[in-house]
Design a protein around this motif. Structure first.
Motif, PDB file in Angstrom:
ATOM      1  N   PHE A 288       0.820  -1.204   0.000  1.00 57.71           N
ATOM      2  CA  PHE A 288       0.000   0.000   0.000  1.00 57.71           C
ATOM      3  C   PHE A 288       0.852   1.252   0.000  1.00 57.71           C
ATOM      4  O   PHE A 288       0.618   2.204  -0.748  1.00 57.71           O
ATOM      5  N   LEU A 289       1.890   1.256   0.852  1.00 60.96           N
ATOM      6  CA  LEU A 289       2.751   2.432   0.926  1.00 60.96           C
ATOM      7  C   LEU A 289       3.488   2.654  -0.389  1.00 60.96           C
ATOM      8  O   LEU A 289       3.644   3.791  -0.853  1.00 60.96           O
ATOM      9  N   ASN A 290       3.951   1.541  -0.964  1.00 63.75           N
ATOM     10  CA  ASN A 290       4.645   1.676  -2.248  1.00 63.75           C
ATOM     11  C   ASN A 290       3.689   2.188  -3.319  1.00 63.75           C
ATOM     12  O   ASN A 290       4.038   3.046  -4.143  1.00 63.75           O
ATOM     13  N   GLY A 291       2.440   1.643  -3.315  1.00 61.87           N
ATOM     14  CA  GLY A 291       1.440   2.121  -4.309  1.00 61.87           C
ATOM     15  C   GLY A 291       1.079   3.569  -4.104  1.00 61.87           C
ATOM     16  O   GLY A 291       0.908   4.326  -5.058  1.00 61.87           O
ATOM     17  N   GLU A 292       0.971   3.937  -2.790  1.00 63.52           N
ATOM     18  CA  GLU A 292       0.654   5.350  -2.501  1.00 63.52           C
ATOM     19  C   GLU A 292       1.739   6.253  -3.004  1.00 63.52           C
ATOM     20  O   GLU A 292       1.479   7.335  -3.554  1.00 63.52           O
ATOM     21  N   SER A 293       2.988   5.837  -2.833  1.00 67.03           N
ATOM     22  CA  SER A 293       4.104   6.673  -3.281  1.00 67.03           C
ATOM     23  C   SER A 293       4.057   6.847  -4.791  1.00 67.03           C
ATOM     24  O   SER A 293       4.220   7.959  -5.313  1.00 67.03           O
ATOM     25  N   ILE A 294       3.806   5.740  -5.497  1.00 67.04           N
ATOM     26  CA  ILE A 294       3.764   5.824  -6.967  1.00 67.04           C
ATOM     27  C   ILE A 294       2.552   6.633  -7.426  1.00 67.04           C
ATOM     28  O   ILE A 294       2.617   7.432  -8.364  1.00 67.04           O
ATOM     29  N   TRP A 295       1.419   6.403  -6.757  1.00 69.46           N
ATOM     30  CA  TRP A 295       0.197   7.140  -7.116  1.00 69.46           C
ATOM     31  C   TRP A 295       0.397   8.630  -6.911  1.00 69.46           C
ATOM     32  O   TRP A 295       0.024   9.466  -7.760  1.00 69.46           O
TER      33      TRP A 295
ATOM     34  N   ARG B 246      -0.108   9.175 -19.670  1.00 71.42           N
ATOM     35  CA  ARG B 246       0.380   7.957 -19.020  1.00 71.42           C
ATOM     36  C   ARG B 246       0.120   7.993 -17.526  1.00 71.42           C
ATOM     37  O   ARG B 246      -0.346   7.003 -16.931  1.00 71.42           O
ATOM     38  N   ASN B 247       0.417   9.124 -16.889  1.00 68.63           N
ATOM     39  CA  ASN B 247       0.229   9.206 -15.435  1.00 68.63           C
ATOM     40  C   ASN B 247      -1.248   9.186 -15.085  1.00 68.63           C
ATOM     41  O   ASN B 247      -1.655   8.570 -14.086  1.00 68.63           O
TER      42      ASN B 247
ATOM     43  N   ARG C  87       0.649  -2.009 -13.754  1.00 63.13           N
ATOM     44  CA  ARG C  87       0.832  -0.614 -14.194  1.00 63.13           C
ATOM     45  C   ARG C  87       1.137   0.281 -12.992  1.00 63.13           C
ATOM     46  O   ARG C  87       1.902   1.233 -13.088  1.00 63.13           O
ATOM     47  N   GLY C  88       0.538  -0.060 -11.828  1.00 62.86           N
ATOM     48  CA  GLY C  88       0.801   0.725 -10.625  1.00 62.86           C
ATOM     49  C   GLY C  88       2.054   0.291  -9.894  1.00 62.86           C
ATOM     50  O   GLY C  88       2.342   0.826  -8.827  1.00 62.86           O
ATOM     51  N   ARG C  89       2.793  -0.660 -10.482  1.00 58.35           N
ATOM     52  CA  ARG C  89       4.062  -1.129  -9.911  1.00 58.35           C
ATOM     53  C   ARG C  89       3.896  -1.624  -8.464  1.00 58.35           C
ATOM     54  O   ARG C  89       4.691  -1.317  -7.586  1.00 58.35           O
ATOM     55  N   ILE C  90       2.839  -2.371  -8.257  1.00 60.32           N
ATOM     56  CA  ILE C  90       2.578  -2.954  -6.937  1.00 60.32           C
ATOM     57  C   ILE C  90       3.492  -4.179  -6.766  1.00 60.32           C
ATOM     58  O   ILE C  90       3.665  -4.981  -7.683  1.00 60.32           O
ATOM     59  N   LEU C  91       4.041  -4.366  -5.542  1.00 59.16           N
ATOM     60  CA  LEU C  91       4.904  -5.524  -5.268  1.00 59.16           C
ATOM     61  C   LEU C  91       4.106  -6.802  -5.452  1.00 59.16           C
ATOM     62  O   LEU C  91       2.992  -6.938  -4.937  1.00 59.16           O
ATOM     63  N   PRO C  92       4.663  -7.777  -6.187  1.00 56.67           N
ATOM     64  CA  PRO C  92       3.924  -9.046  -6.415  1.00 56.67           C
ATOM     65  C   PRO C  92       3.549  -9.749  -5.112  1.00 56.67           C
ATOM     66  O   PRO C  92       2.458 -10.320  -5.007  1.00 56.67           O
TER      67      PRO C  92
END
Length: 915
Positions: free
Chosen positions: A47-54, A82-83, A113-118
């Motif tokens: 979630f934190l990683n997705g939030e950072s990318i978002w 793209r963004n 696309r959101g580069r979420i950790l697998p």
């Protein structure tokens, strides 16, 4: 090694199993909670990683759209798109997961696309679908959804700008207005983004605390439960251990715990310490094998041996072992049981059984009714009856007295009174045959004196009886001929003399000696001689029939006892028939042998009153018959006994003749017949008796052969002859060949040649100067031994002469041997020359044979000039006889060989050869 199972209802491993299961459950629970916490942490990280990318995508979209509004740069518009697409894709995935109806592949593409950790995807999907109402998660999702509207407004501005730039460049005022709208939307999104990040972080902290508390409480509860269960189980195990220790120490058997790898004792009970006499500290430093004498492994897995106790005392024990494990150590529990009593009983039973089975005598054990219950192997071998075959049979029913009558009641009365009976019986075998048996019966009684069993010990005495008869026969008969031997003959003579004395009758003893039997032995071997003796015995026994007793008392000497005679003429008639019978040629093997006998007769009471005197006088009469005529018989006369005593005295004196140095040598020359030159001398033995004077060899040599002294005499003669040659050499006498007669007794010995070699070396004599004379009879008798000796002598260089050739049983094959260098023609063929044509033919044949075989002939007994001339013309090389010289002393030989020998020695008359 035995595997000993525990007798407990629940073995230790089973009793510890719940404890192990509980520990596994606690560890598993902790691992599961820890794994869950890790998964939540991974999800929050997602979630934190997705939030950072978002957040980055939102900010970059605003920047790219503002730049596109100012410049109309298409790349900026593409970056914005793209963004914006990433932001819209994340929102769609969120709403799709929350609805519960979504395409998993589409969601995965959105996450990519959101580069979420697998690793965070499963947790994020779970939380978005099930945990959106949880504190902090709820606020974060609300802030995320609140950003959807500004993003749509931002996308509307982007559409207006795209359209305006498609128609040309808009006015600055219009662009400024749109930039103001973009900034306003950015101002709305930034707080929402910060709120989402804050709530996610706070939610992670809250959830971490909750997870830690949950793991802690769960682990504490599980650990508490496990400790309670472990305490209860350990109390149970401690009680069991105390009970085991009590049983371990109070056990009547010795118990030791042994390290399987090192054989070192790890523990032992009190009984083990008592039996070994060692304290626990000493036992723990001792190897188990050191406590035992050699161990024996049995087939059932047990081990037996002697346990060493105090003072070296040995205690027989039986040891059974089982292997267990103390942690990583392999431990053997060994239980030692004292089997002293059992060993003693087994030993007694074994001794009794082995004694019964192994004794050579047959054994029968019967009940009080004398019915057989058990027999041993010897009984089965003797009779063929087994215990099963004798069931219900009384053992005395199979036996009878030697006369065939049943065993009498006196047998059982003797057993009742004396406890034992021994006697000879006749026993029946299984096949119906019978045999003589020595039976011993004993009774075994109970404490009240009643017979419980009978024990019969039996021996088959068939062989003993046969041996007794055979020994009696052998003790009374000659083993070769079957005639009575000396003891039996003398016993029968005693009976005959006693009978003659009672009845005033006459008895006669005939002493028979075969003439020239030694020549048969020498010529045909002793085996032929033995067969001839058997033939002679058969002829004597056949001629006597039942009229007398024949015996053999030694060698070729036989005796005959004639009893119930009326006159001496009856004895002479029987002696005459015996001479005729024995003179007939006998076929022995492949040979036809003709012999004669000499018989002496002594009669009771005229010629002796006792048996030794009769036999001695008959022997004297036989010697007189042999001396005077041969093939004749003589009655005893007193003069004959005097001659016999003289021979006995001569035999006694002959034994001391060597030690008293009564022998000496004389030498007879051998001349070269053509030149008259002395080429050799023959050493001749003489006995100078201190009282009787000179005794000729023909009188004492046969006696020496009978007494076994001939070998010692031969050795003395050879040593004396070689010593004389050595003395002649030192005196300057021309070298001569020395001829020495040797008997077969020494010639056939294994060390004969070695003795000759040593003697020649000690006297420094060349072997060629020695010539050994041996009769052809001795050559034939020694066989292969003689042939090997001749070859060895030839290799040494010593010549051999055949003496008395043609007078005995000749074998021409020996003339082919290289060692035969000389042939002596006997005087019996020379005496008749030249008148006797037969002698002449025989001599000429011998000389021809010598020339063809390259053998030097030597004629003996030349006494006349005519004999000398005949032999010289016939081709004889050397001669010896009174014509040239009689046997003389050594000094005479020196004179003969000196410059004045013809004048000094008148006996040497050399005949010049005819031209």
């Amino acid at each position: 090694m035995d595997s000993i199972r525990s007798t407990s209802l629940r073995p230790l491993s089973h009793r510890l199993r719940p404890l192990a299961y509980g520990l596994v459950a606690v560890i598993g629970l902790i691992l599961a909670l820890t794994w869950g916490a890790l998964q939540v942490q991974v999800t929050l990280a997602g979630f934190l990683n997705g939030e950072s990318i978002w957040s980055k995508a939102q900010k970059q979209a605003v920047i790219d759209l503002a730049s596109f509004a100012e410049t109309g740069n298409a790349e900026r518009l593409a970056g914005y798109e793209r963004n914006h697409e990433l932001l819209v894709s994340d929102g769609w995935a969120r709403d799709a997961i929350a609805s519960g109806r979504y395409d998993r592949e589409a969601v995965n593409r959105a996450f990519e696309r959101g580069r979420i950790l697998p690793a965070a995807k499963p947790g994020m999907i779970f939380m978005l679908s099930c945990c959106t109402s949880v504190t902090h998660m709820r606020e974060a999702v609300q802030a995320w959804r609140a950003a959807d509207r500004p993003l749509r407004e931002l996308d509307a501005i982007a559409a207006e700008l795209r359209q305006a730039y498609a128609q040309g460049r808009p006015s600055p005022e219009w662009i400024a207005e749109r930039l103001a709208g973009i900034n306003q939307i950015n101002d709305e999104l930034t707080p929402l983004t910060n709120l989402f990040s804050l709530e996610v972080a706070q939610g992670a902290i809250w959830l971490g605390r909750v997870l830690f508390l949950g793991v802690f409480l769960a682990a504490s509860a599980a650990s508490l439960l496990w400790l309670l269960m472990a305490r209860r189980i350990l109390f149970q195990i401690r009680g069991t251990e105390e009970r085991y220790s009590l049983l371990f120490d109070s056990a009547a058997d010795a118990i030791v715990m042994v390290d399987e790898a090192s054989d070192t004792i790890l523990g032992a009970n009190r009984t083990a310490m008592q039996w070994t006499g060692l304290d626990m500290e000493t036992l723990l430093r001792t190897r188990l094998s050191e406590l035992f004498a050699p161990l024996q492994h049995r087939a059932d897995g047990a081990v037996t041996g002697d346990l060493l106790g105090p003072g070296g005392e040995a205690r027989p024990v039986e040891m059974r072992s089982s292997v267990t494990h103390w942690g990583a150590r392999s431990v053997r529990q060994s239980i030692l049981r004292d089997i002293t009593e059992r060993v003693n009983l087994e030993q007694q039973r074994r001794i009794a059984a082995e004694a019964l089975a192994g004794i050579a005598e047959g054994v029968i054990i019967a009940d009080a009714e004398r019915q057989v219950t058990r027999v041993n192997a010897a009984h089965i071998r003797m009779t063929g009856f087994t215990a099963q075959a004798l069931q219900g049979v009384r053992f005395d029913d199979l036996r009878s007295l030697p006369d065939g009558s049943p065993l009498p009641d006196s047998v059982w009365k003797a057993i009742d009174t004396e406890g034992n009976w021994v006697g000879e019986v006749r026993s029946r075998r299984l096949d119906g045959s019978s045999y003589p048996e020595l039976l011993s019966i004993s009774a075994i009684r109970d404490p009240d004196g009643q017979v419980q069993h009978y024990v019969a010990v039996l021996n088959n005495i068939s062989t003993a009886k046969a041996n007794e008869q055979r020994l009696q026969y052998m003790a009374a008969h000659d083993p070769l001929t079957g005639l009575s031997n000396r003891a039996e003959f003398e016993r029968r003579c005693v009976q005959a003399v006693a009978q003659a004395e009672r009845e005033r009758g006459m008895a006669a003893v005939l002493f028979i000696d075969l003439d020239a039997f030694k020549a048969v032995n020498d010529s045909y071997t002793h085996a032929i001689g033995d067969h001839l003796l058997v033939k002679v015995a058969e002829r004597i026994a056949y001629e006597l029939g039942d009229r007398g007793v024949a015996g053999r008392i030694g060698g070729d000497e036989f005796t005959v006892l004639l009893s119930n005679l009326q006159s001496r003429e009856q004895a002479s008639a029987i002696a005459g028939r015996l001479l005729t019978t024995l003179a007939a040629p006998a076929i022995v093997g492949d040979y036809e042998v003709a012999l004669s006998a000499s018989i002496g007769i002594a009669c009771y009471p005229l010629d002796g009153s006792d048996v030794p005197t009769l036999i001695s006088n008959a022997d004297a009469a036989m010697y007189a018959a042999k001396t005077e005529e041969r093939n004749a018989f003589r009655f005893y006369s007193p003069r004959m006994q005097a001659d016999a005593r003289r021979r006995i005295a001569l035999a006694s004196e002959l034994r001391t003749a060597l030690s008293e140095n009564e022998f000496h040598l004389v030498f007879q020359p051998t001349v070269e017949m053509r030149s008259g030159r002395i080429v050799a001398v023959e050493a001749l033995l003489r006995w100078r008796h201190p009282r009787r004077g000179e005794i000729p060899p023909g009188e004492f040599i046969p006696m020496a052969e009978k007494l076994g002294l001939i070998r010692r005499i031969d050795q003395w003669v050879l040593q004396a002859a070689c010593t004389q040659m050595y003395l002649w050499d030192r005196a300057g006498v021309p070298p001569l060949r020395m001829a020495v007669n040797v008997s077969a007794h020494w010639f056939g010995q294994a060390n004969f040649v070695d003795d000759i070699r040593a003697l020649l070396e000690s006297r420094r004599l060349a072997p060629e100067r020695l010539m050994l004379e041996i009769t052809e009879g001795a050559i034939l008798r020694l066989g292969e031994e003689m042939e090997r000796t001749l070859y060895t002598l030839n290799a040494l260089g010593v010549g051999v002469a055949i003496d008395d050739f043609g007078t005995g049983y000749s074998s021409m094959s020996y003339l082919k041997l290289r060692a035969i260098a000389y042939l002596k023609i006997d005087r019996s063929f020379v005496t008749g020359l030249p008148e006797d044509s037969s002698d002449g033919a025989i001599v000429e044949a011998m000389l021809t044979l010598c020339r063809n075989l390259d053998i030097t002939p030597i004629a003996e007994g030349i006494e006349t000039e005519e004999q000398h001339r005949f032999l010289l013309r016939a081709g004889c090389t050397e001669g010896q006889g009174f014509l040239y010289s009689r046997p003389v002393e050594p000094e005479a030989i020196v004179q003969m060989l000196g410059a004045e020998r013809r004048a000094v020695s008148p006996h040497l008359r050399l005949v010049p050869p005819e031209v």
